[in-house]
Structures are given as C-alpha cells and as structure tokens.
Design a protein around this motif. Sequence first.
Motif, PDB file in Angstrom:
ATOM      1  N   VAL A 135       0.861  -1.176   0.000  1.00  0.00           N
ATOM      2  CA  VAL A 135       0.000   0.000   0.000  1.00  0.00           C
ATOM      3  C   VAL A 135       0.901   1.232   0.000  1.00  0.00           C
ATOM      4  O   VAL A 135       1.667   1.435   0.950  1.00  0.00           O
ATOM      5  N   PRO A 136       0.861   2.033  -1.047  1.00  0.00           N
ATOM      6  CA  PRO A 136       1.769   3.183  -1.123  1.00  0.00           C
ATOM      7  C   PRO A 136       1.464   4.224  -0.054  1.00  0.00           C
ATOM      8  O   PRO A 136       0.329   4.339   0.423  1.00  0.00           O
ATOM      9  N   VAL A 161      10.260  -0.707  -6.744  1.00  0.00           N
ATOM     10  CA  VAL A 161      10.085   0.066  -7.978  1.00  0.00           C
ATOM     11  C   VAL A 161       8.862   0.972  -7.872  1.00  0.00           C
ATOM     12  O   VAL A 161       8.901   2.142  -8.280  1.00  0.00           O
ATOM     13  N   LEU A 162       7.787   0.458  -7.311  1.00  0.00           N
ATOM     14  CA  LEU A 162       6.579   1.276  -7.170  1.00  0.00           C
ATOM     15  C   LEU A 162       6.822   2.469  -6.246  1.00  0.00           C
ATOM     16  O   LEU A 162       6.351   3.581  -6.526  1.00  0.00           O
ATOM     17  N   ASP A 163       7.532   2.271  -5.142  1.00  0.00           N
ATOM     18  CA  ASP A 163       7.875   3.406  -4.273  1.00  0.00           C
ATOM     19  C   ASP A 163       8.491   4.538  -5.086  1.00  0.00           C
ATOM     20  O   ASP A 163       8.087   5.702  -4.976  1.00  0.00           O
ATOM     21  N   ASN A 164       9.467   4.187  -5.911  1.00  0.00           N
ATOM     22  CA  ASN A 164      10.215   5.204  -6.660  1.00  0.00           C
ATOM     23  C   ASN A 164       9.405   5.809  -7.800  1.00  0.00           C
ATOM     24  O   ASN A 164       9.418   7.028  -8.007  1.00  0.00           O
ATOM     25  N   LEU A 165       8.696   4.973  -8.550  1.00  0.00           N
ATOM     26  CA  LEU A 165       7.917   5.490  -9.680  1.00  0.00           C
ATOM     27  C   LEU A 165       6.751   6.356  -9.216  1.00  0.00           C
ATOM     28  O   LEU A 165       6.433   7.381  -9.829  1.00  0.00           O
ATOM     29  N   ILE A 166       6.087   5.950  -8.137  1.00  0.00           N
ATOM     30  CA  ILE A 166       4.973   6.743  -7.624  1.00  0.00           C
ATOM     31  C   ILE A 166       5.484   8.102  -7.156  1.00  0.00           C
ATOM     32  O   ILE A 166       4.872   9.149  -7.428  1.00  0.00           O
ATOM     33  N   ALA A 167       6.629   8.112  -6.458  1.00  0.00           N
ATOM     34  CA  ALA A 167       7.203   9.375  -5.979  1.00  0.00           C
ATOM     35  C   ALA A 167       7.579  10.296  -7.137  1.00  0.00           C
ATOM     36  O   ALA A 167       7.471  11.524  -7.024  1.00  0.00           O
ATOM     37  N   GLU A 168       7.984   9.706  -8.268  1.00  0.00           N
ATOM     38  CA  GLU A 168       8.365  10.494  -9.440  1.00  0.00           C
ATOM     39  C   GLU A 168       7.165  10.885 -10.292  1.00  0.00           C
ATOM     40  O   GLU A 168       7.311  11.616 -11.279  1.00  0.00           O
ATOM     41  N   GLY A 169       5.981  10.390  -9.951  1.00  0.00           N
ATOM     42  CA  GLY A 169       4.790  10.699 -10.729  1.00  0.00           C
ATOM     43  C   GLY A 169       4.715   9.968 -12.049  1.00  0.00           C
ATOM     44  O   GLY A 169       3.955  10.365 -12.944  1.00  0.00           O
ATOM     45  N   MET A 174      -0.637   3.146  -6.840  1.00  0.00           N
ATOM     46  CA  MET A 174      -1.375   1.877  -6.937  1.00  0.00           C
ATOM     47  C   MET A 174      -1.029   0.926  -5.809  1.00  0.00           C
ATOM     48  O   MET A 174       0.074   0.979  -5.243  1.00  0.00           O
ATOM     49  N   ILE A 175      -1.944   0.046  -5.530  1.00  0.00           N
ATOM     50  CA  ILE A 175      -1.734  -1.058  -4.593  1.00  0.00           C
ATOM     51  C   ILE A 175      -1.215  -2.255  -5.390  1.00  0.00           C
ATOM     52  O   ILE A 175      -1.584  -2.442  -6.553  1.00  0.00           O
ATOM     53  N   ALA A 176      -0.321  -3.031  -4.790  1.00  0.00           N
ATOM     54  CA  ALA A 176       0.192  -4.245  -5.435  1.00  0.00           C
ATOM     55  C   ALA A 176      -0.152  -5.446  -4.569  1.00  0.00           C
ATOM     56  O   ALA A 176       0.079  -5.433  -3.357  1.00  0.00           O
ATOM     57  N   ILE A 177      -0.694  -6.466  -5.213  1.00  0.00           N
ATOM     58  CA  ILE A 177      -1.084  -7.696  -4.517  1.00  0.00           C
ATOM     59  C   ILE A 177      -0.276  -8.838  -5.126  1.00  0.00           C
ATOM     60  O   ILE A 177      -0.487  -9.229  -6.270  1.00  0.00           O
ATOM     61  N   LYS A 349      18.482  -9.886 -13.523  1.00  0.00           N
ATOM     62  CA  LYS A 349      19.190  -8.654 -13.893  1.00  0.00           C
ATOM     63  C   LYS A 349      18.396  -7.867 -14.931  1.00  0.00           C
ATOM     64  O   LYS A 349      18.320  -6.641 -14.867  1.00  0.00           O
ATOM     65  N   VAL A 350      17.822  -8.568 -15.881  1.00  0.00           N
ATOM     66  CA  VAL A 350      16.995  -7.902 -16.893  1.00  0.00           C
ATOM     67  C   VAL A 350      15.764  -7.285 -16.230  1.00  0.00           C
ATOM     68  O   VAL A 350      15.357  -6.169 -16.570  1.00  0.00           O
ATOM     69  N   LYS A 351      15.196  -7.994 -15.280  1.00  0.00           N
ATOM     70  CA  LYS A 351      14.018  -7.452 -14.590  1.00  0.00           C
ATOM     71  C   LYS A 351      14.366  -6.168 -13.847  1.00  0.00           C
ATOM     72  O   LYS A 351      13.616  -5.183 -13.897  1.00  0.00           O
ATOM     73  N   LYS A 352      15.510  -6.149 -13.160  1.00  0.00           N
ATOM     74  CA  LYS A 352      15.910  -4.940 -12.434  1.00  0.00           C
ATOM     75  C   LYS A 352      16.218  -3.793 -13.391  1.00  0.00           C
ATOM     76  O   LYS A 352      16.033  -2.618 -13.056  1.00  0.00           O
ATOM     77  N   GLN A 353      16.681  -4.126 -14.587  1.00  0.00           N
ATOM     78  CA  GLN A 353      16.969  -3.100 -15.586  1.00  0.00           C
ATOM     79  C   GLN A 353      15.700  -2.533 -16.211  1.00  0.00           C
ATOM     80  O   GLN A 353      15.605  -1.324 -16.463  1.00  0.00           O
ATOM     81  N   THR A 354      14.710  -3.383 -16.451  1.00  0.00           N
ATOM     82  CA  THR A 354      13.574  -2.991 -17.290  1.00  0.00           C
ATOM     83  C   THR A 354      12.253  -2.767 -16.565  1.00  0.00           C
ATOM     84  O   THR A 354      11.362  -2.120 -17.118  1.00  0.00           O
ATOM     85  N   LEU A 355      12.086  -3.304 -15.352  1.00  0.00           N
ATOM     86  CA  LEU A 355      10.779  -3.229 -14.705  1.00  0.00           C
ATOM     87  C   LEU A 355      10.274  -1.789 -14.524  1.00  0.00           C
ATOM     88  O   LEU A 355       9.088  -1.532 -14.758  1.00  0.00           O
ATOM     89  N   PRO A 356      11.109  -0.826 -14.137  1.00  0.00           N
ATOM     90  CA  PRO A 356      10.591   0.544 -14.017  1.00  0.00           C
ATOM     91  C   PRO A 356      10.011   1.074 -15.330  1.00  0.00           C
ATOM     92  O   PRO A 356       8.906   1.636 -15.355  1.00  0.00           O
ATOM     93  N   GLU A 357      10.735   0.886 -16.426  1.00  0.00           N
ATOM     94  CA  GLU A 357      10.240   1.355 -17.724  1.00  0.00           C
ATOM     95  C   GLU A 357       9.002   0.588 -18.136  1.00  0.00           C
ATOM     96  O   GLU A 357       8.050   1.152 -18.684  1.00  0.00           O
ATOM     97  N   ALA A 358       8.993  -0.733 -17.856  1.00  0.00           N
ATOM     98  CA  ALA A 358       7.837  -1.564 -18.227  1.00  0.00           C
ATOM     99  C   ALA A 358       6.571  -1.086 -17.523  1.00  0.00           C
ATOM    100  O   ALA A 358       5.508  -0.971 -18.139  1.00  0.00           O
ATOM    101  N   LEU A 359       6.688  -0.805 -16.238  1.00  0.00           N
ATOM    102  CA  LEU A 359       5.520  -0.330 -15.495  1.00  0.00           C
ATOM    103  C   LEU A 359       5.081   1.053 -15.962  1.00  0.00           C
ATOM    104  O   LEU A 359       3.878   1.331 -16.075  1.00  0.00           O
TER     105      LEU A 359
END
Length: 373
Positions: A135-136, A161-169, A174-177, A349-359
């Motif tokens: 819960v953000p 990743v959600l903490d950082n992306l939400i803070a950056e707008g 969002m909630i993650a389950i 490693k690919v997930k850590k590289q790409t997940l922020p952009e993917a979301l």
Amino acid sequence: MNTTKIINRAIVFGMLLGAIWNATPAIAQVPIRDPHTPGYVVATELPDGTIPSASANGNFIIGPTHDAAPESIMQDNVPQGTVYRFTIDSKDSKIYPGIAREPKTFGTADPANPAKLIVTTSHPDPYSRQIAVYVPKQYVAGTAAPFIVGADGPDDLLFTVLDNLIAEGKVPAMIAISIGNGSGDAQGSQRGLEYDTMNGVYAEFVENEILPLVESKYQVKLTKDPSGRATMGGSSGGSCALIMAWYHPELYHRVLTYSGTFINQQWPYNPKTPQGAWGFHTTLIPKSRPKPLRIWMEVGDQDLFNPNIMRDDMHDWVAANENMAKALAVKGYQYQFVFARNARHVDYKVKKQTLPEALEWLWKDYRPAQSAK
C-alpha cells in the motif's frame, strides 16, 4: 582422502553429469538465439545499456549489459509504502482445494496426440500460499485505488520500484497484490493448474477469494475499473497474467510478462484449446476481435527450449514470444516487446533493468474513471 578415492568420485560425478546431460538435452543445451533470425519480428536494436522509451510501442532488442535501473534500488529520500503479509490455506478455498504431482514423475505423451500429456500421478494435496500487499504512502483512505496483481509472489522488487515510480509521478499511486502459487510446477501440479489452464478460473479465484480479503484486512478500496487493474508474472506466471485478462477483459486491461510461457503446458487437456497457451498466437489472437488490452513482454536470448517427451513443437519459449509479438502487431494491439541479449529465463538482472520502464509504459495512458474517485 587418498588419490584413488578422489579419482573414483570424479569418475562417478562425471557419469552422473553425463546421464543428466543425455536425459535432458533440451534443457542442458539451451541455444542462444539471434533476434534477427528469419521469421522473428523486425525489431529496433538499441545501444547496449539502453532500454526502450516508455512512450514507444513495438519490438526492441536490448544489449548484453543489464545494470539495474535507479528505480530498482531503494532510495532513502522516497516515501516507502507499507507491505503487509499473510498466509492462506487450501482448506479455505472453494475454487482450489489443492493437488500435487508425485515427485520425480512427469507424464506420458498420448501416442495418438503428441499435444496431449497423460498424467496419472496427480492427486489431492493441501497447500499454503503467501500473499503480500503493498500500500503506497500516497494512498488516500476510502478512495478506489488502481492495482496490480502479481504471480509467484511476494515480489519485493516490485514494491521498491513502485515506491520510486509513484514518488516520481510516473505511475499512479497503486496497490500491489503479490500472490504466491499453490506449489509445484507444470502439468499435474497446483501451480500448473492455476497458471497454465486456459480459462478464467484463476482470475475468478483472485476476484472472489483474494481481493475481498485484501480490502477487509487492510482497509483499502480496490477499483472496479478494468483500466485501473493490471496483471504481471514471469514464466507460467506470465502466461497466467495474460490468461486472466484474456478471459476476463472486464476485470483487467494491462498485462506485463517476463519469459511468458505461451507454450503448450495446459493440463488437463482441453479440446477447446488443444494447444494450451501456444494457441494464443496461432488461433486465439488472430481469430478474435482485438480486446482492450495493453501488453508488455520480454524474452531472453537464452530462454527455455524444452521439447521434452511430447515432441509437439510447442515448447520453445523464444519462438512463442516472437510469435506473440507478430500476432499482436497484426491485430493492432498496443504492446511493447523486449528481446534481451545475454539473458536467461525470467532473468533477474533484466528485470531490475527494465521493470521501471515496463511499469511506466504499462500505465502510460491511464486516466482514473469518474466512478473510481
């Protein structure tokens, strides 16, 4: 230990390795794929260390260096959401009472139909699954929040990743389950039954047995707007993410997959979908009207290739994801497909590289529904 014993142990170890290699050559000798192979989608090759823009659609090739994106690392100056964790047992589920396949057993290919696997060693078996709810900090109590449902959880990287992306707008608050599977893998297992079955049952399990628990336990409200609901997962969890949205587009419009198992792994066999998830790119997507889905996909150049005993030519993960990209493009879907060099199955490693952009890409067009406020 004397020299003779050392030599004898080395010989035995070598024989064991040889036996494993010969018994499972498709797994031991995973080929490294060239993204420019004839028949693969035409893709834009990006400079090593870069990833596609969150505004870009289509097919992309990323290089062999996979440094973590800054948003994949916890930042002390960013508001941290709260992560709640709980466990549920199979006895509490009306939909999934639990099954398991006996250890060291697989199944037998039907001699009359190589696409059908006969499993005789699956039986009722209880399970427990872990669930984590993020819960953000920015969540406003009483408001209907967008959310993402993830397979094979808990997924702490997603929460960071959600903490950082939400803070950056860059994404909505969002909630993650993040839902753990019911154990096992592939045909005859509880995880396989949940993730690889081509129907809407798993989405209905989440809707009727998981989401109400989340709302009641943690005093949150989850949006009913399908545009504010996403699914994600890797491997069979990735095929599950698409299956959820495909069979219930009134519930989910956004899908994110790593090394999606878009192959023939469904069990029990269903003549209505005889190719399992391989049928997504051969019949289901090509022969259906486009659904209101936005889909992000990744596959690695060293992803799985395992024809196993079925020999049905529907167990190649790279070909499956390439075919998915082609099918989505023909039907005009909004999608982004990333082919990663120097990457294995659900490569972390690919997930850590790409997940922020993917979301960020996944939620780029999100506008809250009036009724969700």
